[in-house]
Design an enzyme around this catalytic site. Sequence first.
Site, PDB file in Angstrom:
ATOM      1  N   CYS A   2      -1.971   0.141   2.329  1.00 36.59           N
ATOM      2  CA  CYS A   2      -2.794   1.221   2.892  1.00 36.59           C
ATOM      3  C   CYS A   2      -2.281   1.596   4.283  1.00 36.59           C
ATOM      4  O   CYS A   2      -1.553   0.849   4.924  1.00 36.59           O
ATOM      5  CB  CYS A   2      -4.242   0.760   3.022  1.00 36.59           C
ATOM      6  SG  CYS A   2      -4.938   0.179   1.491  1.00 36.59           S
ATOM      7  N   ARG A  27       4.641   3.912   2.738  1.00 40.20           N
ATOM      8  CA  ARG A  27       3.975   2.636   2.435  1.00 40.20           C
ATOM      9  C   ARG A  27       3.408   2.645   1.021  1.00 40.20           C
ATOM     10  O   ARG A  27       2.962   1.611   0.531  1.00 40.20           O
ATOM     11  CB  ARG A  27       2.853   2.357   3.440  1.00 40.20           C
ATOM     12  CG  ARG A  27       3.315   2.215   4.876  1.00 40.20           C
ATOM     13  CD  ARG A  27       2.156   2.359   5.861  1.00 40.20           C
ATOM     14  NE  ARG A  27       1.205   1.269   5.777  1.00 40.20           N
ATOM     15  CZ  ARG A  27       1.332   0.107   6.453  1.00 40.20           C
ATOM     16  NH1 ARG A  27       2.380  -0.064   7.231  1.00 40.20           N
ATOM     17  NH2 ARG A  27       0.447  -0.849   6.350  1.00 40.20           N
ATOM     18  N   TRP A  75      -3.809   2.169  -1.045  1.00 43.31           N
ATOM     19  CA  TRP A  75      -3.020   1.572  -2.127  1.00 43.31           C
ATOM     20  C   TRP A  75      -4.024   0.683  -2.863  1.00 43.31           C
ATOM     21  O   TRP A  75      -4.387  -0.385  -2.371  1.00 43.31           O
ATOM     22  CB  TRP A  75      -1.862   0.775  -1.521  1.00 43.31           C
ATOM     23  CG  TRP A  75      -1.086  -0.071  -2.489  1.00 43.31           C
ATOM     24  CD1 TRP A  75      -1.258  -1.401  -2.748  1.00 43.31           C
ATOM     25  CD2 TRP A  75      -0.006   0.315  -3.334  1.00 43.31           C
ATOM     26  NE1 TRP A  75      -0.361  -1.854  -3.675  1.00 43.31           N
ATOM     27  CE2 TRP A  75       0.419  -0.823  -4.073  1.00 43.31           C
ATOM     28  CE3 TRP A  75       0.641   1.521  -3.565  1.00 43.31           C
ATOM     29  CZ2 TRP A  75       1.468  -0.786  -4.990  1.00 43.31           C
ATOM     30  CZ3 TRP A  75       1.684   1.556  -4.482  1.00 43.31           C
ATOM     31  CH2 TRP A  75       2.091   0.431  -5.182  1.00 43.31           C
ATOM     32  N   ASN A 101      -7.553  -1.570   5.953  1.00 36.84           N
ATOM     33  CA  ASN A 101      -6.323  -2.000   5.276  1.00 36.84           C
ATOM     34  C   ASN A 101      -6.387  -3.517   5.170  1.00 36.84           C
ATOM     35  O   ASN A 101      -6.544  -4.205   6.179  1.00 36.84           O
ATOM     36  CB  ASN A 101      -5.083  -1.573   6.072  1.00 36.84           C
ATOM     37  CG  ASN A 101      -3.806  -2.080   5.425  1.00 36.84           C
ATOM     38  OD1 ASN A 101      -3.807  -2.441   4.249  1.00 36.84           O
ATOM     39  ND2 ASN A 101      -2.724  -2.144   6.192  1.00 36.84           N
ATOM     40  N   GLY A 102      -6.328  -4.037   3.950  1.00 37.33           N
ATOM     41  CA  GLY A 102      -6.361  -5.487   3.765  1.00 37.33           C
ATOM     42  C   GLY A 102      -7.264  -5.849   2.596  1.00 37.33           C
ATOM     43  O   GLY A 102      -7.577  -5.005   1.753  1.00 37.33           O
ATOM     44  N   GLU A 469      19.313 -12.909 -12.682  1.00 37.12           N
ATOM     45  CA  GLU A 469      18.713 -11.927 -11.761  1.00 37.12           C
ATOM     46  C   GLU A 469      19.676 -11.666 -10.610  1.00 37.12           C
ATOM     47  O   GLU A 469      19.876 -10.528 -10.184  1.00 37.12           O
ATOM     48  CB  GLU A 469      17.370 -12.436 -11.248  1.00 37.12           C
ATOM     49  CG  GLU A 469      16.779 -11.658 -10.103  1.00 37.12           C
ATOM     50  CD  GLU A 469      16.566 -10.158 -10.380  1.00 37.12           C
ATOM     51  OE1 GLU A 469      16.684  -9.734 -11.559  1.00 37.12           O
ATOM     52  OE2 GLU A 469      16.352  -9.414  -9.409  1.00 37.12           O
ATOM     53  N   LYS A 473      21.190  -8.015  -9.471  1.00 40.13           N
ATOM     54  CA  LYS A 473      20.994  -7.493  -8.111  1.00 40.13           C
ATOM     55  C   LYS A 473      22.310  -7.096  -7.491  1.00 40.13           C
ATOM     56  O   LYS A 473      22.465  -6.038  -6.905  1.00 40.13           O
ATOM     57  CB  LYS A 473      20.310  -8.573  -7.268  1.00 40.13           C
ATOM     58  CG  LYS A 473      19.446  -8.112  -6.135  1.00 40.13           C
ATOM     59  CD  LYS A 473      18.457  -7.082  -6.584  1.00 40.13           C
ATOM     60  CE  LYS A 473      17.557  -7.662  -7.669  1.00 40.13           C
ATOM     61  NZ  LYS A 473      17.091  -6.709  -8.652  1.00 40.13           N
ATOM     62  N   GLU A 476      24.076  -3.997  -9.257  1.00 39.74           N
ATOM     63  CA  GLU A 476      23.431  -2.671  -9.230  1.00 39.74           C
ATOM     64  C   GLU A 476      23.497  -2.017  -7.854  1.00 39.74           C
ATOM     65  O   GLU A 476      23.341  -0.817  -7.738  1.00 39.74           O
ATOM     66  CB  GLU A 476      21.988  -2.755  -9.713  1.00 39.74           C
ATOM     67  CG  GLU A 476      21.022  -3.425  -8.768  1.00 39.74           C
ATOM     68  CD  GLU A 476      19.586  -3.245  -9.231  1.00 39.74           C
ATOM     69  OE1 GLU A 476      18.852  -4.235  -9.168  1.00 39.74           O
ATOM     70  OE2 GLU A 476      19.199  -2.146  -9.642  1.00 39.74           O
ATOM     71  N   HIS A 492      33.486 -22.673 -23.304  1.00 43.14           N
ATOM     72  CA  HIS A 492      33.490 -21.900 -24.568  1.00 43.14           C
ATOM     73  C   HIS A 492      34.052 -20.502 -24.383  1.00 43.14           C
ATOM     74  O   HIS A 492      33.856 -19.626 -25.229  1.00 43.14           O
ATOM     75  CB  HIS A 492      32.061 -21.862 -25.132  1.00 43.14           C
ATOM     76  CG  HIS A 492      31.512 -23.235 -25.384  1.00 43.14           C
ATOM     77  ND1 HIS A 492      31.833 -23.991 -26.479  1.00 43.14           N
ATOM     78  CD2 HIS A 492      30.726 -24.008 -24.605  1.00 43.14           C
ATOM     79  CE1 HIS A 492      31.235 -25.163 -26.397  1.00 43.14           C
ATOM     80  NE2 HIS A 492      30.557 -25.205 -25.272  1.00 43.14           N
ATOM     81  N   LYS A 591      14.147   4.343  -9.463  1.00 42.50           N
ATOM     82  CA  LYS A 591      13.240   3.218  -9.226  1.00 42.50           C
ATOM     83  C   LYS A 591      12.400   2.940 -10.466  1.00 42.50           C
ATOM     84  O   LYS A 591      12.123   1.796 -10.786  1.00 42.50           O
ATOM     85  CB  LYS A 591      12.325   3.497  -8.027  1.00 42.50           C
ATOM     86  CG  LYS A 591      11.357   2.359  -7.709  1.00 42.50           C
ATOM     87  CD  LYS A 591      12.104   1.070  -7.373  1.00 42.50           C
ATOM     88  CE  LYS A 591      11.181  -0.106  -7.239  1.00 42.50           C
ATOM     89  NZ  LYS A 591      11.921  -1.393  -7.171  1.00 42.50           N
TER      90      LYS A 591
END
Length: 596
Positions: A2, A27, A75, A101-102, A469, A473, A476, A492, A591
Amino acid sequence: MCGIVGYVGKRSAEEVIIDGLSKLEYRGYDSAGIAINQNKETIAFAKKKGRLSILEDYLKEMPILGHVGIGHTRWATHGEPSDINSHPHLNEKETIAVVHNGIIENYMEIKEMLIAEGYTFKSETDTEVIVHLVDKHYNGNLIEAVYAAIKQLRGAYALGVVAVDHPDELVAVRKESPLIVGLGKEEFFVASDVPAILKYTREVYFLENGEVVHIKDNALKVYDENKNLVNKEVKTIDWDIEAASKGGYDYFMLKEIYDQPQAIKETLIRRLDADRMIHLDDIKMTKEQLEDITKVYIVACGTAYNAGLVGKYAIEKLAKIPVEVDIASEFRYSNPFIDEKTLLIVVSQSGETADTLAAMKLAKSKGARVLAITNVVGSSVAREATDVFYTWAGPEIAVASTKAYTAQIVAFYMIALDFALKRETITQDKYSETVDKGKEMIENIVKDIKDTKSAFYLGRGLDYMTAQEAALKLKEISYIYTEAFAAGELKHGTIALIEKGIPVFCVVTQDDLAEKMISNIKEVKARGAFVIAIAKDTNKEISKVADDTIYIPAADDLLMPILSVVPTQLVAYYASLARGNDVDKPRNLAKSVTVE
Ligand code: AGP
């Protein structure tokens, strides 16, 4: 997250506040609102679901005049995005307005107390309890009422408060959630972040926890939680607006890597109470329903899929339920065995990924129960699912997912522990010990990891999942071709790729596999590889065999993927920088992949 903006001065409060909120759009938010003191009977306000431009269009038709006000971009965490859940929230008489906010952790008990005292609530938010508490304690002195109200709150809150009986006053509070003060010429600002006020002033106070700001009679004072006057040091901001929205970091990705401790804390904090019990109130599955489940699928794309690999390991290890993990674009065409005894767990940061949504619809059409792990409240995935586990990691702006990944892993650990406790596959004290380690480990998350390039990642068990992962990262955003190998597979075929000087990262955090990994390190070094190890700081053997070793704090093996992924994220970040790429917006990528 927020965003808050407050203003007291000679300008149009509406203009300053809307402009400030527009600088906080980065934000992430899903609704916006404003409240202005017009020195009349009630506070004038407007609040709208959706983009800030919707509120602006409304205000063009219905402008709100006045010079003292507060604004907010929300948010959503408690309650879907809607006009009524948007901030500001007002008391019943509409004489007091609050933006927040929180998270208020004890809002339910306060809400029940206030309802018992005759207060009525309009929204589903935790914030609304604050304005009714201020109203309850208000007897003509605004700052006193705010102090009395915040004494009853537990959690994180940055607040802005205005009241119709106090036409030149604004009270603001900072506890955990960020809040700054802007010092203008005979005008004052409060805001969640610097970009909101840079247009008007570069002189700011950074507020500390517990500090209360009182703007009155064209003067601004700061008090501590015991009402003692605080002498704040003025800071001068030398960032430009673009840099400021990244909190001073060069790219959102680096900001989001460093945000991870806070993001994981947000994922955890509201679901753990004093006796370390996990409360997954958002998952309504009963013990009996869980016992009925004969098949669990985890389905996702990209990084979310990689988090699912760790989730499989955690659920199988703790809850002893067999789990299959699949890429959503494969799952939906593979004729999976699905019936009403199937649990499908989908993972999606954006909650809008087309393949993941399609997999959900397929599973639901065959009677499966769907549990969604997502970061966006009210997203398509959240609306389609039977149960939703929000990661509350805050908006992730950079295309390369970082804090969402670690928050998703934590989500899986909590779900696995919850399932395990319901199925009694772990005892209470093992559960508490694991949760303790989780909490303890969160405090020690690694902050700065050395910068280096990479081309291969090796790992075994959970470390192989981290390696996958890490490889995604790096490739990309640096465009370096990077592959993750299961270290046991080297002989192998993959060892043919190892040649002199090629950098190989070895992730070595699983105690029972460390010896084998040391052999693999020697194997690739013998063929000329340059080995950088990522290891628990308790295993000193690793630095004797690797060329370079990034040591990270030791924690329970099961929890190590949360720590071990951080250095690999930074590796990708610096490699991308080193190659002059746009770290946050890598070529060819979006995204959220809302098309198939
Ligand atoms: C991760 O760094 C990538 N940006 C991408 O793989 C992403 O994880 C994938 O598209 C899934 O997105 P979602 O979590 O929003 O569903």
